[in-house]
Write a protein that holds these residues in place. Structure first.
Motif, PDB file in Angstrom:
ATOM      1  N   ARG A 129      -2.872   7.781  -3.845  1.00  0.00           N
ATOM      2  CA  ARG A 129      -2.950   6.610  -2.976  1.00  0.00           C
ATOM      3  C   ARG A 129      -3.197   5.373  -3.829  1.00  0.00           C
ATOM      4  NH1 ARG A 129      -8.060   7.166   0.787  1.00  0.00           N
ATOM      5  NH2 ARG A 129      -7.447   5.026   1.272  1.00  0.00           N
ATOM      6  N   GLY A 130      -2.882   4.216  -3.287  1.00  0.00           N
ATOM      7  CA  GLY A 130      -3.146   2.989  -4.028  1.00  0.00           C
ATOM      8  C   GLY A 130      -2.478   1.799  -3.380  1.00  0.00           C
ATOM      9  N   ALA A 131      -2.540   0.672  -4.068  1.00  0.00           N
ATOM     10  CA  ALA A 131      -1.952  -0.562  -3.559  1.00  0.00           C
ATOM     11  C   ALA A 131      -1.729  -1.545  -4.690  1.00  0.00           C
ATOM     12  CB  ALA A 131      -2.864  -1.186  -2.498  1.00  0.00           C
ATOM     13  N   VAL A 132      -0.703  -2.335  -4.532  1.00  0.00           N
ATOM     14  CA  VAL A 132      -0.513  -3.519  -5.370  1.00  0.00           C
ATOM     15  C   VAL A 132      -1.002  -4.709  -4.548  1.00  0.00           C
ATOM     16  CG1 VAL A 132       1.111  -5.000  -6.587  1.00  0.00           C
ATOM     17  CG2 VAL A 132       1.464  -2.515  -6.550  1.00  0.00           C
ATOM     18  N   SER A 133      -1.937  -5.452  -5.085  1.00  0.00           N
ATOM     19  CA  SER A 133      -2.484  -6.613  -4.390  1.00  0.00           C
ATOM     20  C   SER A 133      -2.057  -7.898  -5.087  1.00  0.00           C
ATOM     21  CB  SER A 133      -4.010  -6.538  -4.338  1.00  0.00           C
ATOM     22  OG  SER A 133      -4.553  -6.474  -5.645  1.00  0.00           O
ATOM     23  N   ARG A 134      -2.180  -9.001  -4.378  1.00  0.00           N
ATOM     24  CA  ARG A 134      -1.887 -10.345  -4.889  1.00  0.00           C
ATOM     25  C   ARG A 134      -0.445 -10.486  -5.380  1.00  0.00           C
ATOM     26  NH1 ARG A 134      -6.765  -9.006  -7.109  1.00  0.00           N
ATOM     27  NH2 ARG A 134      -5.916  -8.848  -9.215  1.00  0.00           N
ATOM     28  N   ILE A 135       0.495  -9.891  -4.630  1.00  0.00           N
ATOM     29  CA  ILE A 135       1.911 -10.080  -4.946  1.00  0.00           C
ATOM     30  C   ILE A 135       2.243 -11.561  -4.812  1.00  0.00           C
ATOM     31  CG2 ILE A 135       4.272  -9.559  -4.197  1.00  0.00           C
ATOM     32  CD1 ILE A 135       3.266  -6.839  -3.231  1.00  0.00           C
ATOM     33  N   LYS A 148       0.845  -1.193   0.000  1.00  0.00           N
ATOM     34  CA  LYS A 148       0.000   0.000   0.000  1.00  0.00           C
ATOM     35  C   LYS A 148       0.881   1.243   0.000  1.00  0.00           C
ATOM     36  CE  LYS A 148      -3.393  -2.460   2.827  1.00  0.00           C
ATOM     37  NZ  LYS A 148      -4.080  -2.507   4.147  1.00  0.00           N
ATOM     38  N   PHE A 149       0.443   2.274  -0.720  1.00  0.00           N
ATOM     39  CA  PHE A 149       1.233   3.503  -0.746  1.00  0.00           C
ATOM     40  C   PHE A 149       0.344   4.739  -0.678  1.00  0.00           C
ATOM     41  CE2 PHE A 149       0.041   3.396  -5.193  1.00  0.00           C
ATOM     42  CZ  PHE A 149      -0.007   4.726  -5.573  1.00  0.00           C
ATOM     43  N   ARG A 150       0.956   5.812  -0.208  1.00  0.00           N
ATOM     44  CA  ARG A 150       0.341   7.148  -0.220  1.00  0.00           C
ATOM     45  C   ARG A 150       1.424   8.145  -0.608  1.00  0.00           C
ATOM     46  NH1 ARG A 150      -3.167   4.043   0.701  1.00  0.00           N
ATOM     47  NH2 ARG A 150      -4.839   4.118   2.253  1.00  0.00           N
ATOM     48  N   VAL A 151       1.023   9.209  -1.281  1.00  0.00           N
ATOM     49  CA  VAL A 151       1.927  10.326  -1.564  1.00  0.00           C
ATOM     50  C   VAL A 151       1.342  11.559  -0.905  1.00  0.00           C
ATOM     51  CG1 VAL A 151       3.037  11.750  -3.316  1.00  0.00           C
ATOM     52  CG2 VAL A 151       2.640   9.312  -3.768  1.00  0.00           C
ATOM     53  N   PHE A 152       2.121  12.194  -0.029  1.00  0.00           N
ATOM     54  CA  PHE A 152       1.692  13.389   0.694  1.00  0.00           C
ATOM     55  C   PHE A 152       2.590  14.565   0.319  1.00  0.00           C
ATOM     56  CE2 PHE A 152       0.476   9.848   3.412  1.00  0.00           C
ATOM     57  CZ  PHE A 152      -0.798  10.195   3.873  1.00  0.00           C
ATOM     58  N   ALA A 175       6.044  -0.823  -9.999  1.00  0.00           N
ATOM     59  CA  ALA A 175       4.723  -0.424 -10.491  1.00  0.00           C
ATOM     60  C   ALA A 175       4.244   0.850  -9.813  1.00  0.00           C
ATOM     61  CB  ALA A 175       3.724  -1.563 -10.262  1.00  0.00           C
ATOM     62  N   VAL A 176       4.510   0.975  -8.519  1.00  0.00           N
ATOM     63  CA  VAL A 176       4.131   2.190  -7.791  1.00  0.00           C
ATOM     64  C   VAL A 176       4.893   3.391  -8.346  1.00  0.00           C
ATOM     65  CG1 VAL A 176       4.271   3.368  -5.554  1.00  0.00           C
ATOM     66  CG2 VAL A 176       3.453   0.999  -5.674  1.00  0.00           C
ATOM     67  N   LEU A 215      -2.069  -3.405  -9.763  1.00  0.00           N
ATOM     68  CA  LEU A 215      -2.013  -2.098  -9.129  1.00  0.00           C
ATOM     69  C   LEU A 215      -3.356  -1.405  -9.282  1.00  0.00           C
ATOM     70  CD1 LEU A 215      -0.412   0.410  -7.940  1.00  0.00           C
ATOM     71  CD2 LEU A 215      -0.057   1.080 -10.327  1.00  0.00           C
ATOM     72  N   ALA A 216      -3.885  -0.894  -8.171  1.00  0.00           N
ATOM     73  CA  ALA A 216      -5.075  -0.037  -8.190  1.00  0.00           C
ATOM     74  C   ALA A 216      -4.690   1.252  -7.490  1.00  0.00           C
ATOM     75  CB  ALA A 216      -6.248  -0.711  -7.482  1.00  0.00           C
ATOM     76  N   ALA A 217      -4.772   2.376  -8.180  1.00  0.00           N
ATOM     77  CA  ALA A 217      -4.284   3.636  -7.628  1.00  0.00           C
ATOM     78  C   ALA A 217      -5.089   4.796  -8.203  1.00  0.00           C
ATOM     79  CB  ALA A 217      -2.803   3.818  -7.936  1.00  0.00           C
ATOM     80  N   ARG A 218      -5.011   5.926  -7.520  1.00  0.00           N
ATOM     81  CA  ARG A 218      -5.700   7.117  -8.002  1.00  0.00           C
ATOM     82  C   ARG A 218      -5.027   8.355  -7.430  1.00  0.00           C
ATOM     83  NH1 ARG A 218     -11.552   6.765  -6.671  1.00  0.00           N
ATOM     84  NH2 ARG A 218     -11.252   4.509  -6.572  1.00  0.00           N
ATOM     85  N   LEU A 219      -5.127   9.445  -8.178  1.00  0.00           N
ATOM     86  CA  LEU A 219      -4.778  10.746  -7.642  1.00  0.00           C
ATOM     87  C   LEU A 219      -5.897  11.183  -6.708  1.00  0.00           C
ATOM     88  CD1 LEU A 219      -3.517  12.566 -10.864  1.00  0.00           C
ATOM     89  CD2 LEU A 219      -2.167  11.318  -9.159  1.00  0.00           C
TER      90      LEU A 219
END
Length: 367
Positions: free
Chosen positions: A30-36, A16-20, A67-68, A42-46
């Motif tokens: 924000r977003g996350a890579v799932s099922r590594i 999971k990631f966030r950009v602040f 990917a992030v 990757l599912a992410a959005r501004l």
């Protein structure tokens, strides 16, 4: 260019990631890579924007990290990543506050893997991938789930074992500290009278624990040396009679690795229900096993809350957070029903935000 802080929370199969923004800590992405390890995505959005989805080539945390970074580069709105803050579950006795990552820090944290086998290796893998992909010029910062509980009275850090074992690290550390640290900040801002009082906080999710807090500090907590202790969780057993573990080894012929897999991955709500560790699914299922698992979970949470209240000398507020704590109203109600003998106290639900807490810590270190 907008100076920014990237926060990372690495699990066994997710990142999971966030950009602040560094100034003001506005959430920018924000977003996350799932099922590594499998069919990773990757599912992410501004912030405020539509969701972007993309398959992730490669099956490890390095591929997820790439990917992030690719998403950030493709959607960059003038950002400059000045630091990466990592959630690290175990800091042991040495790391009682967030700290820049150095080779010595990495070595020390790797030595703690046996105390957090479900989490520590993945946090370290994310650090390794970040250092390789972003280079040494971007500092990596370790933010610890154990740090909030440092400084507790010795009555709350010992097991009833010989003192020599305590000196060797066999002690109660406590976890979910970033979540509780965030709750303490929110209480200080929005409910200062409760912040000064006797607060029992319940971080209830796939991992779950309770914390006794006063004046924004940890007094006691349900987790001990590892993140498998305390109340039942999604797939973790919580506290188990040590004699039962010995019986599994001696009479059932189970190897240590098998027992570790059992208590970390095949117990808790999943093990008791025989169905799932998803509380929404268990509530919808309604079978006798699912109801029993949820009833057991609620009872153990309430019993633990009473124990935390004893550590505080009473209770002024019960605060729920985490996926179950925030979203499963029937579970909250069942816990509060069991807590009725404790008398009147305030009840709050505060959304977890460990990522913002990590960004706050990172900004303070950068400053």
């Amino acid at each position: 260019m907008t100076p920014a802080i990237l926060t990372l929370n690495a699990g066994s199969s997710s990142l999971k990631f966030r950009v602040f923004a560094r100034q003001g800590l506005a959430l920018m992405a924000r977003g996350a890579v799932s099922r590594i390890g499998g069919d990773a995505e990757l599912a992410a959005r501004l912030a405020g924007g539509p969701e972007f989805r993309s398959p992730v080539a490669g099956g490890d945390h390095a591929a997820a990290m790439q990917a992030v970074l690719d998403f950030i580069a493709a959607h960059d709105e003038g950002w400059r990543i000045e630091a990466v803050a990592h959630r690290i579950v175990h800091g042991g006795t040495r790391y009682t506050r967030s700290t820049p990552v150095t080779p010595q820090v990495l070595s020390d944290l790797a030595a703690l893997i046996p105390l957090a086998p479900l989490h520590q290796p993945h946090g370290l893998a994310a650090i390794a991938a970040t250092r390789r992909l972003l280079g040494e010029s971007v500092p990596n910062l370790a933010c610890f789930d154990t740090a909030f509980h440092a400084g507790r009275d010795a009555l709350f850090t010992h097991f009833a074992l010989p003192a020599a074992l305590f000196e060797q690290g066999v002690r109660r550390y406590g976890f979910h500290g970033l979540s509780y640290q965030w709750l303490a900040q929110v209480l200080a801002r929005d409910h200062p009278e409760l912040h000064r009082g006797r607060v029992v906080a319940a971080h209830l999710g796939n991992g779950a624990s309770l914390c006794a807090m006063r004046d924004g500090r940890s007094v006691d907590t349900t987790m001990g040396m590892t993140a498998v202790d305390g109340i039942p969780m999604g797939t973790r057993s919580g506290a188990v009679d040590p004699g039962a573990i010995l019986l599994m080894q001696r009479s059932f012929g189970m190897a240590p690795d098998q027992i570790e897999d059992l208590i970390y991955n095949r117990s808790g709500l999943r093990g008791m229900s025989g169905r799932s560790n998803d509380v929404a699914a268990l509530l919808a299922d309604g079978s006798a096993q699912s109801r029993f698992a949820l009833d057991f979970f609620a009872l153990k949470c309430a019993q633990a809350a009473a124990s935390m209240a004893v550590s505080l000398g009473g209770i002024d507020a019960m605060v729920f957070t985490g996926g179950i704590g925030e979203n499963a109203a029937p579970v909250r109600q069942a816990i509060l029903h069991h807590m009725a003998p404790l008398g009147d106290f305030a009840t709050l639900v505060i959304p977890a935000n460990e990522e913002r807490m990590m960004a706050i810590e990172a900004a303070a270190l950068l400053d």
